[in-house]
Design a protein around this motif. Structure first.
Motif, short mmCIF file in Angstrom:
data_model
loop_
_atom_site.label_atom_id
_atom_site.label_comp_id
_atom_site.label_asym_id
_atom_site.label_seq_id
_atom_site.Cartn_x
_atom_site.Cartn_y
_atom_site.Cartn_z
N SER A 1 8.69 6.88 -6.89
CA SER A 1 8.87 7.91 -5.87
C SER A 1 7.88 9.06 -6.07
CB SER A 1 10.30 8.44 -5.94
OG SER A 1 10.44 9.51 -5.04
N ARG A 2 7.94 10.01 -5.15
CA ARG A 2 7.14 11.23 -5.28
C ARG A 2 8.08 12.42 -5.43
NH1 ARG A 2 1.98 11.89 -3.03
NH2 ARG A 2 2.68 13.90 -2.26
N ALA A 3 7.59 13.47 -6.09
CA ALA A 3 8.43 14.64 -6.33
C ALA A 3 8.80 15.34 -5.02
CB ALA A 3 7.71 15.63 -7.24
N ASN B 1 -5.37 15.83 -5.17
CA ASN B 1 -4.92 15.70 -3.77
C ASN B 1 -3.48 15.17 -3.72
OD1 ASN B 1 -5.18 15.96 -1.02
ND2 ASN B 1 -5.89 13.85 -0.74
N LYS B 2 -2.65 15.66 -4.64
CA LYS B 2 -1.29 15.13 -4.79
C LYS B 2 -0.33 15.71 -3.74
CE LYS B 2 1.67 12.63 -6.86
NZ LYS B 2 1.63 11.22 -7.19
N GLN B 3 -0.68 16.87 -3.21
CA GLN B 3 0.17 17.54 -2.21
C GLN B 3 1.58 17.85 -2.73
OE1 GLN B 3 -0.16 15.39 1.61
NE2 GLN B 3 -2.03 14.52 0.77
N SER C 1 0.82 -1.21 0.00
CA SER C 1 0.00 0.00 0.00
C SER C 1 0.86 1.28 0.00
CB SER C 1 -0.95 -0.03 1.21
OG SER C 1 -1.92 0.97 1.09
N CYS C 2 0.25 2.41 0.23
CA CYS C 2 0.95 3.71 0.19
C CYS C 2 0.29 4.63 1.20
CB CYS C 2 0.83 4.30 -1.22
SG CYS C 2 1.43 6.00 -1.33
N PRO C 3 1.08 5.39 1.99
CA PRO C 3 0.46 6.22 3.02
C PRO C 3 -0.19 7.51 2.50
CG PRO C 3 2.84 6.46 3.08
CD PRO C 3 2.55 5.46 2.01
N TYR C 4 -0.02 7.82 1.21
CA TYR C 4 -0.61 9.05 0.65
C TYR C 4 -2.03 8.75 0.17
CZ TYR C 4 3.96 11.06 1.09
OH TYR C 4 5.14 11.53 1.61
N SER C 5 -2.72 9.80 -0.29
CA SER C 5 -4.12 9.56 -0.66
C SER C 5 -4.50 10.32 -1.93
CB SER C 5 -5.05 9.93 0.49
OG SER C 5 -4.68 11.20 0.98
N CYS C 6 -3.71 10.14 -2.99
CA CYS C 6 -4.06 10.75 -4.28
C CYS C 6 -5.37 10.10 -4.72
CB CYS C 6 -2.95 10.48 -5.29
SG CYS C 6 -1.33 10.92 -4.66
N ASN C 7 -6.34 10.93 -5.12
CA ASN C 7 -7.68 10.38 -5.27
C ASN C 7 -7.89 9.52 -6.52
OD1 ASN C 7 -7.70 12.37 -7.17
ND2 ASN C 7 -9.11 13.72 -6.05
N PHE C 8 -6.91 9.51 -7.44
CA PHE C 8 -7.06 8.71 -8.67
C PHE C 8 -6.45 7.32 -8.51
CE2 PHE C 8 -3.15 11.12 -8.85
CZ PHE C 8 -2.22 10.16 -9.16
N CYS C 9 -5.82 7.06 -7.36
CA CYS C 9 -4.94 5.90 -7.23
C CYS C 9 -5.51 4.90 -6.23
CB CYS C 9 -3.58 6.41 -6.76
SG CYS C 9 -2.42 5.10 -6.41
N TYR C 10 -5.50 3.63 -6.60
CA TYR C 10 -6.03 2.65 -5.64
C TYR C 10 -4.94 2.02 -4.77
CZ TYR C 10 -4.88 -0.84 -9.24
OH TYR C 10 -4.24 -1.60 -10.16
N CYS C 11 -3.67 2.34 -5.06
CA CYS C 11 -2.58 1.73 -4.30
C CYS C 11 -2.77 1.97 -2.81
CB CYS C 11 -1.24 2.31 -4.73
SG CYS C 11 -0.88 1.97 -6.44
N THR C 12 -3.18 3.18 -2.49
CA THR C 12 -3.34 3.57 -1.10
C THR C 12 -4.44 2.77 -0.39
OG1 THR C 12 -3.67 5.50 0.27
CG2 THR C 12 -4.88 5.49 -1.77
N LEU C 13 -5.33 2.15 -1.16
CA LEU C 13 -6.46 1.42 -0.58
C LEU C 13 -6.19 -0.07 -0.45
CD1 LEU C 13 -9.07 3.23 -2.84
CD2 LEU C 13 -8.63 3.71 -0.44
N ASP D 1 7.17 -1.59 -4.95
CA ASP D 1 6.36 -0.84 -3.98
C ASP D 1 5.68 0.32 -4.70
OD1 ASP D 1 7.95 -2.49 -2.52
OD2 ASP D 1 8.72 -0.96 -1.18
N ASP D 2 4.47 0.63 -4.25
CA ASP D 2 3.75 1.74 -4.91
C ASP D 2 4.53 3.03 -4.76
OD1 ASP D 2 1.72 -0.07 -5.56
OD2 ASP D 2 0.98 0.07 -3.51
N ASP D 3 5.24 3.17 -3.68
CA ASP D 3 6.16 4.29 -3.47
C ASP D 3 7.25 3.78 -2.54
OD1 ASP D 3 7.49 6.60 -2.97
OD2 ASP D 3 5.77 7.74 -2.22
S1 SF4 Z 1 -0.15 8.11 -6.79
FE1 SF4 Z 1 1.70 7.41 -5.71
S2 SF4 Z 1 1.81 8.71 -3.87
FE2 SF4 Z 1 -0.28 8.88 -4.66
S3 SF4 Z 1 -1.45 7.31 -3.53
FE3 SF4 Z 1 -0.76 6.38 -5.47
S4 SF4 Z 1 1.16 5.36 -4.99
FE4 SF4 Z 1 0.74 6.80 -3.32
#
Ligand code: SF4
Length: 452
Positions: free
Chosen positions: A271-273, A310-312, A199-211, A241-243
């Motif tokens: 990774s994230r920027a 919600n990319k932050q 999973s991933c601790p972030y919450s970008c709303n288009f991504c299911y990895c975090t869920l 890993d998703d990130d």
């Molecule tokens: S886009 Fe990347 S940073 Fe955002 S929730 Fe998905 S895996 Fe995590």
């Protein structure tokens, strides 16, 4: 008892290019758990198999067929379960994987006996043993994490609870070693895949990895990661890993352990920027120990779009991120999303931005709300496609708002070609020589003829 583990081929239009073919790690985990219980299995990997699924079922005579896949493989997963039942109605069919985890109801189908949602390989083996013993009673099935099954015509959904990633075994890579040369990442041939977090601790709303994994991010013990890496007979490693770049202390420890164990490999990770911008020292240290590609979800060249996701992060961060990675021996692969309100100017601006910041490798997805994410709920009434194969990020599943569909695709393809030319100049596609194109074409034609 024999289990046939299937990864269907990916029915997307770029798949035949064979430039990003990864090891079927999730099936290898299942294989490892089954082997430990003395259960025979066969991995059918749609990316590399020469025979059809149907012929493989006839040849292998499995008692259980278990199929994994993404949303684009949904139709194939259901089709292969039907084929299994047609060949032998007593074959038990199971579907799983990330799409089934988030969208289990789409698999409530007569040809499917079980939807397996958990990441637990032990519970998967438990389910197979229950089937083996002919003991498929509700009270037995009820204890399998997240399992969906039928009881007197009704579906029962067991609660899905996150599992401890450290329970995963070190995968038995028999399948990978037999087919090593078939797994590649761009110019890197023979690429293994490892998983160091769920999973991933972030919450970008288009991504299911975090869920995934019940929405719980969990990192694996680095000693287990090192044990796996030390014994991995492969030069190139994609960290799936998703990130990967999340916890600074963990990354410094990872770098220390890689050096201490004298592990000399080439790595790829996501990774994230914002992390890159805030941790230039870690990026340099990772480049020094062999990180070649950082795949960064830059997503947009406009702050309001990034906010909408919600990319932050910000466009300024995106630019600094590319600069930092470019200052090392690593390369940044920018992952961008083109919105449905893009017009010609937008496509041109995106291209100009790529040139300006000097990012050489860019992939551009078309904005695609994925079922099972908050963004999908927001757009579900506007979806124009019913074909899961369109969810490959290369197709429009929403109506573009400023261009006709035809013009949108024209601009998209034009951008695609312009970005390809930038990347080509860097030499990243030099491996695509005449022999490569010939093999690619032969493989494509073989698949067309097999019709699977
Ligand atoms: S886009 Fe990347 S940073 Fe955002 S929730 Fe998905 S895996 Fe995590």
């Amino acid at each position: 008892m024999k289990v046939l583990l299937i990864r269907p081929h990916a029915p997307n239009k770029l798949n035949f290019t064979k430039i990003l073919d990864n090891e079927p790690l999730e099936l290898e985990y299942l294989h490892t758990a089954l082997k430990a219980k003395g259960i025979e299995d066969y991995i059918y990997d749609g990316l590399i198999e020469e025979t059809t699924v149907k012929d493989t079922i006839i040849r292998e005579k499995p008692d259980v067929v278990a199929i994994t896949g993404y949303i684009t493989q949904q139709n194939l997963m259901i089709k292969f379960c039907s084929i299994s039942k047609e060949i032998n109605p007593s074959i038990k069919t199971i579907v799983g994987g990330v799409h089934a985890q988030r969208n289990f109801e789409v698999f409530f189908n007569d040809s499917i006996d079980y939807v397996y949602r958990s990441e637990s390989v032990d519970d998967f083996a438990k389910l197979i043993l229950i089937i083996k013993e002919g003991n498929e009673k509700v009270e037995k099935l009820k204890i399998i994490n997240g399992l969906c099954f039928k009881e007197q015509g009704k579906y029962i959904k067991n609660q899905l609870t996150p599992i401890d990633i450290n329970e995963l075994p070190i995968p038995d890579r028999e399948h990978f070693y037999k087919n090593k040369s078939k797994f590649r990442y761009l110019d890197l041939t023979e690429v293994a895949t490892i998983k160091t977090a769920f999973s991933c601790p972030y919450s970008c709303n288009f991504c299911y990895c975090t869920l995934l994994n019940g929405g719980k991010y969990q990192a694996r013990d680095l000693n287990l990661v090192m044990e796996e890496l030390k014994n991995l007979d492969c030069q190139n490693v994609q960290i799936a890993d998703d990130d990967f770049l999340i916890d600074k202390d963990r990354l410094w420890e990872f770098i220390r352990l890689i050096k201490e164990n004298n592990i000399q490999k080439t790595f790829i990770c996501y990774s994230r920027a914002d992390f890159v911008c805030e941790n230039e020292d870690i990026i340099k240290a990772l480049a020094d120990i062999g990180f070649k590609y950082f795949l960064v979800g830059l997503e947009a060249v406009d702050d309001s779009e990034l906010k909408g996701f919600n990319k932050q992060t910000s466009v300024d961060m995106n630019e600094r991120c590319v600069k930092i990675i470019n200052s090392t021996s690593s390369k940044c692969i920018a992952l961008m999303i083109v919105p449905i309100d893009a017009d010609k100017k937008y496509f041109d601006n995106l291209y100009r931005w790529v040139k300006k910041v000097n990012v050489k490798y860019v992939t551009v997805s078309i904005f695609t709300p994925i079922p099972g994410t908050p963004l999908f709920d927001q757009y579900k009434d506007k979806i124009t496609s019913e074909d899961p194969e369109d969810w490959d990020f290369l197709h429009l599943v929403l109506e573009p708002t400023k261009l006709s569909r035809q013009s949108f695709y024209r601009e998209y393809n034009k951008l695609f070609m312009r970005l390809y030319k930038i990347a080509k100049k860097t030499g990243i596609y030099d491996f695509m020589d005449l022999k490569y194109y010939k093999n690619m074409l032969t493989d494509y034609l073989k698949r067309r003829m097999r019709g699977d």
